[in-house]
Design a protein around this motif. Structure first.
Motif, PDB file in Angstrom:
ATOM      1  N   SER A  98      32.155  29.638  26.798  1.00 31.29           N
ATOM      2  CA  SER A  98      33.608  29.528  26.690  1.00 31.29           C
ATOM      3  C   SER A  98      34.155  30.742  25.960  1.00 31.29           C
ATOM      4  CB  SER A  98      34.024  28.242  25.972  1.00 31.29           C
ATOM      5  OG  SER A  98      33.607  28.264  24.618  1.00 31.29           O
ATOM      6  N   PHE A  99      35.324  31.129  26.360  1.00 28.16           N
ATOM      7  CA  PHE A  99      36.051  32.233  25.734  1.00 28.16           C
ATOM      8  C   PHE A  99      36.908  31.615  24.635  1.00 28.16           C
ATOM      9  CE2 PHE A  99      39.299  35.818  26.326  1.00 28.16           C
ATOM     10  CZ  PHE A  99      38.474  36.789  25.796  1.00 28.16           C
ATOM     11  N   ALA A 100      36.851  32.143  23.434  1.00 26.18           N
ATOM     12  CA  ALA A 100      37.562  31.527  22.310  1.00 26.18           C
ATOM     13  C   ALA A 100      38.263  32.590  21.475  1.00 26.18           C
ATOM     14  CB  ALA A 100      36.601  30.731  21.435  1.00 26.18           C
ATOM     15  N   GLU A 111      43.428  43.279  27.516  1.00 19.24           N
ATOM     16  CA  GLU A 111      42.198  43.274  26.723  1.00 19.24           C
ATOM     17  C   GLU A 111      41.347  42.053  27.044  1.00 19.24           C
ATOM     18  OE1 GLU A 111      43.358  45.630  22.607  1.00 19.24           O
ATOM     19  OE2 GLU A 111      44.040  43.565  22.860  1.00 19.24           O
ATOM     20  N   CYS A 112      41.980  40.904  27.271  1.00 16.90           N
ATOM     21  CA  CYS A 112      41.233  39.687  27.620  1.00 16.90           C
ATOM     22  C   CYS A 112      40.584  39.833  28.989  1.00 16.90           C
ATOM     23  CB  CYS A 112      42.170  38.471  27.604  1.00 16.90           C
ATOM     24  SG  CYS A 112      42.841  38.072  25.981  1.00 16.90           S
ATOM     25  N   VAL A 113      41.320  40.370  29.935  1.00 17.39           N
ATOM     26  CA  VAL A 113      40.771  40.596  31.282  1.00 17.39           C
ATOM     27  C   VAL A 113      39.588  41.557  31.209  1.00 17.39           C
ATOM     28  CG1 VAL A 113      41.243  41.606  33.548  1.00 17.39           C
ATOM     29  CG2 VAL A 113      42.920  40.079  32.491  1.00 17.39           C
ATOM     30  N   GLU A 114      39.730  42.615  30.445  1.00 21.45           N
ATOM     31  CA  GLU A 114      38.666  43.613  30.327  1.00 21.45           C
ATOM     32  C   GLU A 114      37.419  43.010  29.694  1.00 21.45           C
ATOM     33  OE1 GLU A 114      36.569  46.915  30.832  1.00 21.45           O
ATOM     34  OE2 GLU A 114      38.615  46.613  31.580  1.00 21.45           O
ATOM     35  N   VAL A 138      45.582  31.590  34.257  1.00 21.40           N
ATOM     36  CA  VAL A 138      46.199  32.905  34.484  1.00 21.40           C
ATOM     37  C   VAL A 138      45.164  34.003  34.226  1.00 21.40           C
ATOM     38  CG1 VAL A 138      48.052  34.473  33.801  1.00 21.40           C
ATOM     39  CG2 VAL A 138      48.461  31.996  33.825  1.00 21.40           C
ATOM     40  N   LEU A 139      44.422  33.854  33.141  1.00 16.71           N
ATOM     41  CA  LEU A 139      43.371  34.836  32.820  1.00 16.71           C
ATOM     42  C   LEU A 139      42.292  34.843  33.892  1.00 16.71           C
ATOM     43  CD1 LEU A 139      42.019  36.873  30.970  1.00 16.71           C
ATOM     44  CD2 LEU A 139      41.155  34.966  29.589  1.00 16.71           C
ATOM     45  N   ALA A 140      41.900  33.665  34.380  1.00 18.26           N
ATOM     46  CA  ALA A 140      40.872  33.593  35.423  1.00 18.26           C
ATOM     47  C   ALA A 140      41.296  34.366  36.663  1.00 18.26           C
ATOM     48  CB  ALA A 140      40.585  32.134  35.777  1.00 18.26           C
ATOM     49  N   LEU A 141      42.554  34.234  37.040  1.00 17.40           N
ATOM     50  CA  LEU A 141      43.055  34.983  38.191  1.00 17.40           C
ATOM     51  C   LEU A 141      43.034  36.485  37.907  1.00 17.40           C
ATOM     52  CD1 LEU A 141      46.027  32.710  39.275  1.00 17.40           C
ATOM     53  CD2 LEU A 141      44.045  33.296  40.682  1.00 17.40           C
ATOM     54  N   GLY A 142      43.406  36.868  36.681  1.00 16.72           N
ATOM     55  CA  GLY A 142      43.375  38.287  36.333  1.00 16.72           C
ATOM     56  C   GLY A 142      41.976  38.866  36.414  1.00 16.72           C
ATOM     57  N   VAL A 143      40.979  38.092  35.987  1.00 19.83           N
ATOM     58  CA  VAL A 143      39.588  38.557  36.048  1.00 19.83           C
ATOM     59  C   VAL A 143      39.130  38.657  37.503  1.00 19.83           C
ATOM     60  CG1 VAL A 143      37.200  38.034  35.407  1.00 19.83           C
ATOM     61  CG2 VAL A 143      39.055  37.603  33.777  1.00 19.83           C
ATOM     62  N   ALA A 144      39.474  37.660  38.316  1.00 26.01           N
ATOM     63  CA  ALA A 144      39.086  37.682  39.731  1.00 26.01           C
ATOM     64  C   ALA A 144      39.720  38.867  40.455  1.00 26.01           C
ATOM     65  CB  ALA A 144      39.487  36.374  40.404  1.00 26.01           C
ATOM     66  N   HIS A 244      49.993  36.359  26.556  1.00 29.07           N
ATOM     67  CA  HIS A 244      49.068  35.737  27.504  1.00 29.07           C
ATOM     68  C   HIS A 244      49.770  34.975  28.628  1.00 29.07           C
ATOM     69  CE1 HIS A 244      45.752  35.721  24.156  1.00 29.07           C
ATOM     70  NE2 HIS A 244      46.184  36.928  24.469  1.00 29.07           N
ATOM     71  N   LEU A 245      50.939  34.421  28.341  1.00 26.78           N
ATOM     72  CA  LEU A 245      51.647  33.669  29.373  1.00 26.78           C
ATOM     73  C   LEU A 245      52.675  34.540  30.105  1.00 26.78           C
ATOM     74  CD1 LEU A 245      52.363  30.000  28.206  1.00 26.78           C
ATOM     75  CD2 LEU A 245      51.128  30.784  30.220  1.00 26.78           C
ATOM     76  N   VAL A 246      53.657  35.061  29.369  1.00 27.04           N
ATOM     77  CA  VAL A 246      54.714  35.837  30.026  1.00 27.04           C
ATOM     78  C   VAL A 246      54.142  37.120  30.636  1.00 27.04           C
ATOM     79  CG1 VAL A 246      56.892  37.071  29.700  1.00 27.04           C
ATOM     80  CG2 VAL A 246      56.500  34.895  28.522  1.00 27.04           C
ATOM     81  N   ASP A 247      53.481  37.927  29.802  1.00 26.24           N
ATOM     82  CA  ASP A 247      52.936  39.191  30.313  1.00 26.24           C
ATOM     83  C   ASP A 247      51.825  38.949  31.332  1.00 26.24           C
ATOM     84  OD1 ASP A 247      54.679  40.270  28.502  1.00 26.24           O
ATOM     85  OD2 ASP A 247      53.148  40.928  27.072  1.00 26.24           O
ATOM     86  N   GLY A 248      50.953  37.982  31.041  1.00 26.39           N
ATOM     87  CA  GLY A 248      49.829  37.715  31.935  1.00 26.39           C
ATOM     88  C   GLY A 248      50.268  37.211  33.294  1.00 26.39           C
TER      89      GLY A 248
END
Length: 277
Positions: A98-100, A111-114, A138-144, A244-248
């Motif tokens: 898990s990412f924490a 930075e989280c995506v990277e 949202v982060l999962a989509l950014g990583v994909a 994480h929400l608006v920008d992501g």
């Protein structure tokens, strides 16, 4: 004249009171993507770490490099512990990480995506399922989108990609401005709305009772309320809502519009899947 004033007063009350109730309800619902169990630092301390990323990957099941990876990307609480009751069931099937985030984390979405992309690229032989909840979706989509060849499948739970198009995006930023006692009480007020008994225990690391009631008991809710506020202090909430929400969601949605649907971005794997819950 007195009767006219009374009528105007009653009319004003009947007009304003429902509006106040509606605003209050929406503000409380904003916390449903709710909220490290430390109290917030002083404003001076937060200013000192304002630009610092402070996150980690936590191994949740026994290490086994013969199994595919499951990476859990948490909601706005950031603890990575919301799925704790599921780890034993998943252990025979996946090596779960898990990412924490710490309460002092001030990472950007990029930075989280990277970080997540690098984590996958360091394990090139492992199939990887990304499970993202709310903000984590949202982060999962950014990583994909960043490393499609390293993502075998996505499971997006209540994805927050449309956050900026909802009334909550206007109301949620008001929550960090609440006085601390009221901010701490907010989780207790909305807890019964979750329905699922003891939902908060995995986040604040409380053991479940031997006999779990259908709904959390009032004493349990009140005892956990301050702990829930500590999991997501006002300063951390304000940062994550924006970064994480608006920008992501802006980054992800622009990419989805330009490149088509998310499933098409998962690469050439025939077993690629997109699951929405």
């Amino acid at each position: 004249c007195k009767r006219a004033r009374d009528r105007r007063a009653r009319s004003s009350t009947s007009t304003l009171h429902p509006a106040m109730l509606c605003s209050t309800a929406l503000a409380l619902l904003a916390f449903l993507a709710p909220p490290s169990s430390l109290r917030p630092r002083s404003s001076k301390r937060h200013a000192a770490v304002a630009a610092k990323a402070d996150f980690s990957f936590q191994l949740r099941t026994p290490a086994d490099d013969t199994l595919p990876l499951l990476i859990f990307l948490p909601g706005i609480d950031g603890t990575g512990g919301a799925g704790a009751t599921q780890w034993p069931r998943l252990a025979p099937l996946f090596e779960v990480h898990s990412f924490a985030f710490s309460v002092d984390d001030r990472s950007t979405f990029s930075e989280c995506v990277e970080a997540c992309s690098s984590f996958l690229e360091e394990r090139p032989s492992r199939a990887a399922l990304l499970v993202g909840e709310s903000t984590g979706a949202v982060l999962a989509l950014g990583v994909a989108q960043r490393v499609p060849s390293r993502v075998s499948a996505l499971c997006l739970i209540n994805p927050a990609t449309s956050y900026t198009d909802t009334p909550l995006s206007a109301l949620a930023p008001l929550l960090p401005r609440l006085p601390r006692p009221l901010y701490e009480a907010t989780p207790a007020v909305i807890s019964p709305l979750f329905g699922k008994a003891n939902w908060f225990r995995t986040i604040v690391k409380q053991p479940p009772p031997l006999s779990a009631p259908l709904l959390p008991q009032p004493a349990d809710i009140l005892a956990a309320s301050a702990a829930l506020a500590d999991v997501l202090p006002p300063e951390a909430l304000a940062h994550r809502l924006q970064a994480h929400l608006v920008d992501g969601s802006k980054v992800v949605n622009e990419q989805l519009k330009s490149n088509g649907n998310a499933a098409a971005q998962l690469g050439d794997s025939s077993i690629a899947a997109l699951l929405l819950a």
